[in-house]
Write an enzyme that holds these catalytic residues in place. Structure first.
Site, PDB file in Angstrom:
ATOM      1  N   SER A  57       0.797  -1.227   0.039  1.00 23.76           N
ATOM      2  CA  SER A  57      -0.130  -0.029   0.052  1.00 23.76           C
ATOM      3  C   SER A  57       0.797   1.313   0.070  1.00 23.76           C
ATOM      4  O   SER A  57       0.462   2.318  -0.577  1.00 23.76           O
ATOM      5  CB  SER A  57      -0.848  -0.003   1.220  1.00 23.76           C
ATOM      6  N   ASP A 108      -3.672   8.280   7.572  1.00 25.25           N
ATOM      7  CA  ASP A 108      -4.355   7.366   8.173  1.00 25.25           C
ATOM      8  C   ASP A 108      -3.486   6.479   9.292  1.00 25.25           C
ATOM      9  O   ASP A 108      -2.233   7.009   9.543  1.00 25.25           O
ATOM     10  CB  ASP A 108      -5.053   6.453   7.493  1.00 25.25           C
ATOM     11  N   HIS A 161      -0.675   4.743   7.266  1.00 22.16           N
ATOM     12  CA  HIS A 161       0.115   5.017   6.003  1.00 22.16           C
ATOM     13  C   HIS A 161       0.573   6.679   6.124  1.00 22.16           C
ATOM     14  O   HIS A 161      -0.070   7.427   6.797  1.00 22.16           O
ATOM     15  CB  HIS A 161      -0.930   5.253   4.705  1.00 22.16           C
TER      16      HIS A 161
END
Length: 375
Positions: free
Chosen positions: A49, A341, A344
């Site tokens: 990610s 978040d 991340h």
């Protein structure tokens, strides 16, 4: 006084995040790289990610946080949720712009025609994926793990490239000059180990298993024609907002998790040196993203940050601990936060690790990313 000292002696790095649609020449100026010559034909991205720019959005749909398929993800990307799990661009976007390319499109979102005509690179990264097949599946997510990403390069992209080049010799030269960027193992060392693997392996055995699988897939890419590899290690997972808010610990981070990460990170440089010495014509560069984060945590103001340990977005419980809730405005001070978040980085932190990889030989070995591009 500390900030002045750090900046005077070269330890700080405060550069404003550039405008969204900045071109190559202006970004090079923004990074004080001037008129350097960069000549490589494509950027191929593999990972999780940190570098996924839309594959999971296609796979999982617009309602899954792992796919970054809804606002506030993308709030600073013209207000569009593109599949990047952050507020704006990710590090490989800046690297692509430095190379003079459009952002490498996510393979899962490309049409058959697009796949046959693209020659500036592709992104195969998938959030929650990792080196081992179990990744993502412990969360019941049908993500694309590293060996499957390499499968896609081999069985889709390579076949299309053979139709683009009029001779095997030209294709071989193209692949040898292209950049292959890899960021993996975060999920292997995080949720997959916690939920499944620590029941089966000691951590020492497990990290060796990860290194073995990474080596296998890097050698596959080499066999397919790749020669320039930039491989990042894993960031300090024990310092993420989710971890520090859900695990009892002393100190600013959960050091048990960071020690686990460090065991893997310590083995990575040796692997890359071994591969470069044994694979003729290859260049393997190691990027120390762990140190990039560590430097920021130790001296945030020297890098333009004020908040290093909380999420910018709000979860469904009204806290900043779980995944972002859809369509709730995030914090306004996004440019001075390390995390967007609970898991991340913000766009500002992505820009920092990208530019340090590009320019800073203290966190890259044996050369930095710009030098690899020019090699």
């Amino acid at each position: 006084m500390l900030l002045i000292y750090l900046l005077e002696f070269g330890y700080g790095d405060v550069i404003e995040v550039p405008p969204l649609n900045i071109n190559q020449q202006d970004l090079l100026k923004h990074l004080s790289l001037g008129d350097i010559k960069i000549d490589f034909p494509a950027l191929y991205v593999f990972g999780d990610s940190f570098v996924d720019n839309g594959n999971n959005k296609v796979i999982l749909g617009n309602e899954d946080a792992i796919g970054g398929g809804y606002l506030p993800f993308g709030i600073d990307f013209d207000g569009k949720s593109t599949g990047r799990v952050t507020n704006g661009r990710i590090g490989v976007d800046f690297i692509a712009t430095v190379g003079g390319f459009p952002y490498p499109p996510p393979i899962m979102g490309m049409s058959k025609i697009d796949r046959k005509t693209i020659s500036t690179g592709v992104n195969y990264a998938s959030g929650s994926s990792g080196l081992l097949p179990q990744n993502g599946h412990v969360l019941h997510k049908n993500v694309i793990n590293f060996f499957q990403q390499v499968d896609l390069f081999e069985n889709s992209t390579m076949k299309d490239l053979k139709g683009t080049f009029d001779s095997p010799k030209r294709l071989k030269k193209y692949l040898s000059k292209s950049l292959f960027f890899i960021h993996h193992a975060s999920n292997d060392l995080g949720v997959t180990f916690e939920v499944e693997m620590k029941k089966k392996y000691s951590i020492d055995t497990y990290v060796k298993l990860l290194i073995k699988e990474l080596s296998k897939q890097l050698q596959r890419l080499y066999t397919l024609g790749a020669r320039k590899f930039f491989v990042s290690n894993v960031s300090p997972l024990g310092c993420s907002p989710y971890i520090i808010n859900t695990i009892i610990h002393s100190g600013p981070c959960v050091e048990e998790i960071n020690k686990r990460v460090s065991l893997y990170n310590d083995l990575l440089p040796g692997l890359l040196e071994k591969l470069q010495s044994s694979l003729s014509g290859s260049k393997f560069v190691h990027g120390d993203i762990y140190k990039v984060f560590q430097d920021v945590f130790e001296s945030p103001e020297a890098y333009g940050f004020k908040d290093v340990n909380s999420s910018c977005c709000i979860d469904k419980n009204g806290t900043r601990i779980q995944v972002c809730a859809p369509n709730i405005d995030p914090c306004e001070d996004r440019k001075t936060r390390v995390f967007f978040d609970p898991f991340h980085p913000s766009e500002a932190m992505h820009f920092l690790w990208a530019r340090r990889f590009l320019k800073d030989s203290s966190i890259c070995s044996p050369i930095n990313l710009i030098q690899l591009m020019q090699a």
